[in-house]
Write a protein that holds these residues in place. Structure first.
Motif, PDB file in Angstrom:
ATOM      1  N   ALA A  25     -46.337  18.451   8.730  1.00 46.73           N
ATOM      2  CA  ALA A  25     -46.066  17.441   9.746  1.00 46.73           C
ATOM      3  C   ALA A  25     -47.342  16.988  10.419  1.00 46.73           C
ATOM      4  N   HIS A  26     -47.261  15.825  10.986  1.00 46.99           N
ATOM      5  CA  HIS A  26     -48.294  15.347  11.893  1.00 46.99           C
ATOM      6  C   HIS A  26     -48.174  16.202  13.153  1.00 46.99           C
ATOM      7  N   ILE A  27     -49.287  16.481  13.809  1.00 46.28           N
ATOM      8  CA  ILE A  27     -49.227  17.305  15.008  1.00 46.28           C
ATOM      9  C   ILE A  27     -48.242  16.673  15.999  1.00 46.28           C
ATOM     10  N   ALA A  68     -45.034  16.386  15.754  1.00 48.32           N
ATOM     11  CA  ALA A  68     -43.813  15.816  15.171  1.00 48.32           C
ATOM     12  C   ALA A  68     -42.640  16.793  15.295  1.00 48.32           C
ATOM     13  N   GLY A  69     -42.969  18.080  15.498  1.00 42.83           N
ATOM     14  CA  GLY A  69     -41.904  19.063  15.702  1.00 42.83           C
ATOM     15  C   GLY A  69     -41.850  20.138  14.633  1.00 42.83           C
ATOM     16  N   LYS A  70     -42.978  20.395  13.996  1.00 45.92           N
ATOM     17  CA  LYS A  70     -43.003  21.424  12.958  1.00 45.92           C
ATOM     18  C   LYS A  70     -42.673  22.812  13.533  1.00 45.92           C
ATOM     19  N   THR A  71     -43.290  23.133  14.680  1.00 47.11           N
ATOM     20  CA  THR A  71     -43.048  24.455  15.272  1.00 47.11           C
ATOM     21  C   THR A  71     -41.583  24.604  15.660  1.00 47.11           C
ATOM     22  N   GLU A  92     -42.736  34.867  22.439  1.00 47.19           N
ATOM     23  CA  GLU A  92     -43.951  34.901  21.634  1.00 47.19           C
ATOM     24  C   GLU A  92     -44.761  33.623  21.842  1.00 47.19           C
ATOM     25  N   ARG A  93     -44.028  32.526  21.891  1.00 45.49           N
ATOM     26  CA  ARG A  93     -44.686  31.239  22.040  1.00 45.49           C
ATOM     27  C   ARG A  93     -45.419  31.152  23.372  1.00 45.49           C
ATOM     28  N   GLU A  94     -44.745  31.659  24.423  1.00 43.12           N
ATOM     29  CA  GLU A  94     -45.383  31.645  25.742  1.00 43.12           C
ATOM     30  C   GLU A  94     -46.661  32.462  25.737  1.00 43.12           C
ATOM     31  N   SER A 126     -36.355  13.415   9.449  1.00 47.58           N
ATOM     32  CA  SER A 126     -36.654  12.472  10.512  1.00 47.58           C
ATOM     33  C   SER A 126     -36.198  13.123  11.826  1.00 47.58           C
ATOM     34  N   ASN A 127     -37.132  13.773  12.474  1.00 46.12           N
ATOM     35  CA  ASN A 127     -36.828  14.589  13.668  1.00 46.12           C
ATOM     36  C   ASN A 127     -36.822  13.727  14.935  1.00 46.12           C
ATOM     37  N   LYS A 128     -36.459  14.336  16.032  1.00 46.00           N
ATOM     38  CA  LYS A 128     -36.463  13.700  17.363  1.00 46.00           C
ATOM     39  C   LYS A 128     -35.558  12.464  17.419  1.00 46.00           C
ATOM     40  N   GLY A 166     -32.247  14.389  12.365  1.00 44.32           N
ATOM     41  CA  GLY A 166     -31.758  15.392  13.299  1.00 44.32           C
ATOM     42  C   GLY A 166     -32.643  15.499  14.515  1.00 44.32           C
ATOM     43  N   SER A 167     -32.358  16.508  15.308  1.00 40.03           N
ATOM     44  CA  SER A 167     -33.188  16.807  16.467  1.00 40.03           C
ATOM     45  C   SER A 167     -33.329  18.319  16.519  1.00 40.03           C
ATOM     46  N   ALA A 168     -34.496  18.802  16.160  1.00 42.05           N
ATOM     47  CA  ALA A 168     -34.707  20.250  16.169  1.00 42.05           C
ATOM     48  C   ALA A 168     -34.530  20.778  17.586  1.00 42.05           C
ATOM     49  N   LEU A 169     -35.082  20.019  18.552  1.00 49.65           N
ATOM     50  CA  LEU A 169     -35.028  20.465  19.942  1.00 49.65           C
ATOM     51  C   LEU A 169     -33.589  20.597  20.425  1.00 49.65           C
ATOM     52  N   LYS A 170     -32.722  19.672  20.020  1.00 45.77           N
ATOM     53  CA  LYS A 170     -31.330  19.687  20.464  1.00 45.77           C
ATOM     54  C   LYS A 170     -30.429  20.450  19.484  1.00 45.77           C
TER      55      LYS A 170
HETATM   56  P1  GDP Z   1     -45.760  20.548  16.191  1.00 39.96           P
HETATM   57  O1  GDP Z   1     -47.063  20.207  16.819  1.00 39.96           O
HETATM   58  O2  GDP Z   1     -45.443  19.629  15.036  1.00 39.96           O
HETATM   59  O3  GDP Z   1     -45.594  21.982  15.834  1.00 39.96           O
HETATM   60  O4  GDP Z   1     -44.635  20.149  17.284  1.00 39.96           O
HETATM   61  P2  GDP Z   1     -43.772  21.039  18.278  1.00 39.96           P
HETATM   62  O5  GDP Z   1     -42.636  21.654  17.584  1.00 39.96           O
HETATM   63  O6  GDP Z   1     -44.668  21.917  19.079  1.00 39.96           O
HETATM   64  O7  GDP Z   1     -43.176  19.870  19.203  1.00 39.96           O
HETATM   65  C1  GDP Z   1     -43.997  18.985  19.923  1.00 39.96           C
HETATM   66  C2  GDP Z   1     -43.258  18.495  21.136  1.00 39.96           C
HETATM   67  O8  GDP Z   1     -42.119  17.733  20.729  1.00 39.96           O
HETATM   68  C3  GDP Z   1     -42.713  19.620  22.004  1.00 39.96           C
HETATM   69  O9  GDP Z   1     -42.805  19.237  23.338  1.00 39.96           O
HETATM   70  C4  GDP Z   1     -41.263  19.729  21.570  1.00 39.96           C
HETATM   71  O10 GDP Z   1     -40.412  20.234  22.576  1.00 39.96           O
HETATM   72  C5  GDP Z   1     -40.939  18.289  21.259  1.00 39.96           C
HETATM   73  N1  GDP Z   1     -39.868  18.174  20.251  1.00 39.96           N
HETATM   74  C6  GDP Z   1     -39.745  18.842  19.066  1.00 39.96           C
HETATM   75  N2  GDP Z   1     -38.618  18.493  18.438  1.00 39.96           N
HETATM   76  C7  GDP Z   1     -38.016  17.560  19.214  1.00 39.96           C
HETATM   77  C8  GDP Z   1     -36.783  16.838  19.107  1.00 39.96           C
HETATM   78  O11 GDP Z   1     -36.020  16.954  18.161  1.00 39.96           O
HETATM   79  N3  GDP Z   1     -36.523  15.961  20.131  1.00 39.96           N
HETATM   80  C9  GDP Z   1     -37.343  15.787  21.192  1.00 39.96           C
HETATM   81  N4  GDP Z   1     -36.976  14.919  22.133  1.00 39.96           N
HETATM   82  N5  GDP Z   1     -38.478  16.477  21.332  1.00 39.96           N
HETATM   83  C10 GDP Z   1     -38.816  17.360  20.360  1.00 39.96           C
END
Ligand code: GDP
Length: 418
Positions: free
Chosen positions: A19-21, A23-26, A58-60, A142-144, A267-271
């Motif tokens: 992923a691009h930084i 984008a939500g890989k973590t 762990e993340r914190e 296609s996240n977020k 989808g939305s990984a966060l949700k």
């Molecule tokens: P990485 O840099 O690709 O590893 O991205 P992270 O997983 O750390 O996510 C980057 C930011 O995007 C964080 O603030 C996440 O909470 C947010 N994020 C990740 N997935 C989603 C999602 O599905 N929806 C929204 N709104 N935010 C997201």
């Protein structure tokens, strides 16, 4: 032909997540570990929620949540078949281009995560091209979809225009931005909605009428993509006949492996929406170690090359792809076994350094536990404790075998940070 000894490999997927930084890989990786850990009590954790808490802690503390290779298990939804999904950490940053290339060597398929409000960003393009060079089959997530500005259509058109690939929309979002509430499976023509925040309670129903037109349009795109690789399906399509789910899945899978066709999910990984369907798609559309070309090795002092098909009974051929320092056990050498079986307590040859090395203990790394094993077989990834001289990129072969070096990783020109 697959032998009985190789048959376990049909249920293996070795994947990377690129992923691009931002984008939500973590987040996506965390959710994958959560959903896979939930059904398979890993280590001390017997409850899914605890896995999520542990990952957040762990993340914190700033600790990397994943090892260079994490082994997870996933039961394909709607079946009893369990799959082993090895997640290989793919550095997302262009600065680590060499590492990205190296990780491309050890995975058989990848999930490209895009921020659907941004489409295909420059870094994703870079990683995508690297994956192209190695012929790595991919699916796109296609996240977020919940984020302001989210557009599934943007991701589809960027895949076509910026990446020059054929998108196969296997899903469509039910609502976008803060209206996003579920996912339509375009292959099976089903709607998935969620009734709890963890995304574990899923209701499968009919496609709501309000999405009918859009879904019909997406389905035509999907069938056209599938028809690119399957003449029978093309004929059916031209005659206005609908392919069966099995036919459609088989054609897209073939297109993912052989052509530049990329199943696109949303989808939305966060949700907590869409990640379990993503795991199902990894099983459906990404290849097992038996479906990718066998790795080749160069015989020392000759122009001859040999192939190492994924076979636990074959000659040992393994690649050390990452060294990590562990506070408890010291040096961990992450390996992918391409052929043969590596036994704990045995001797191997490091063909790159012409050194005999003793394999001490062998570990499989899970999300929050490590499992000691007596052997690692073809197609598996794990960590070796005890190798003293083996470095990243080194070839490991059987003690006494003819020296062979696995295809070298050609280092590209340095990439300027975008
Ligand atoms: P990485 O840099 O690709 O590893 O991205 P992270 O997983 O750390 O996510 C980057 C930011 O995007 C964080 O603030 C996440 O909470 C947010 N994020 C990740 N997935 C989603 C999602 O599905 N929806 C929204 N709104 N935010 C997201």
């Amino acid at each position: 032909m697959t032998t009985k000894a190789q048959s376990y490999l049909t249920h293996f997927r070795n994947i990377g997540i690129a992923a691009h930084i931002d984008a939500g890989k973590t987040t996506t990786t965390e959710r994958i570990l959560y959903y896979t850990g939930r059904t398979h009590n890993i280590g001390e954790v017997h409850d899914g929620a605890a896995t999520m808490d542990w990952m957040e802690q762990e993340r914190e503390r700033g600790i990397t949540i994943t090892a260079a290779a994490t082994t997870a298990k996933w039961k394909r939804s709607g079946t009893d078949q369990e799959y082993v999904v090895n997640i290989i950490d793919t550095p997302g940053h262009v600065d680590f281009t060499i590492e990205v290339e190296r990780s491309m060597r050890v995975l058989d398929g990848a999930v490209a995560v895009f921020d659907s409000s941004q489409g295909v960003e420059p870094q994703s393009e870079t990683v995508w091209r690297q994956a192209d060079r190695y012929g790595v089959p991919r699916i796109a997530f296609s996240n977020k979809m919940d984020k302001t500005g989210a557009s599934f259509e943007l991701v589809l058109s960027d895949i076509r225009e910026r990446l020059g690939a054929i998108p196969a929309p296997i899903q469509y979002p039910m609502g976008q931005e803060n209206e996003f509430k579920g996912i339509i499976d375009i292959v099976r023509m089903q709607a998935h909605t969620y009734t709890n925040d963890l995304g574990t309670d899923i209701v499968v129903g009919e496609v709501p009428a309000e999405f009918a037109d859009k879904v019909a349009e997406m389905r035509s795109q999907l069938i056209e993509a599938a028809a690119e690789v399957d003449e029978d399906l093309m004929m059916k399509y031209l005659e206005g006949e609908e392919p069966s789910v099995e036919e459609l899945v088989a054609a897209i899978r073939k297109g993912t492996v052989e052509k530049r066709i990329f199943p696109v999910l949303c989808g939305s990984a966060l949700k907590n929406k869409g990640v379990q369907l993503l795991l199902d798609a990894v099983i459906d559309y990404l290849p097992s170690p038996l479906e990718v070309p066998a790795i080749r090795g160069k015989v020392e002092d000759s122009e001859e090359t040999v192939e190492f098909p994924a076979d636990p009974d074959g000659k040992l051929a393994a690649l050390a792809f990452k060294i990590m320092a562990d506070p408890y056990v010291g040096r961990l050498t992450f390996v992918r076994i391409y052929s043969g079986t590596m036994q704990s307590g045995s001797y191997v040859m490091n063909a790159s350094k012409d050194k005999r090395e003793r394999v001490g203990r062998l570990l499989k790394m899970h999300a929050n536990s490590r499992e000691e094993v007596t052997e690692l077989k073809a197609g598996e990834l794990g960590a070796v404790i005890g190798l003293k001289d083996s470095g990243t990129g080194n070839t490991l072969i059987g003690d006494g075998d003819d020296a062979v070096l696995l295809e070298s990783i050609d280092v590209p020109e340095p990439v300027i940070k975008l």
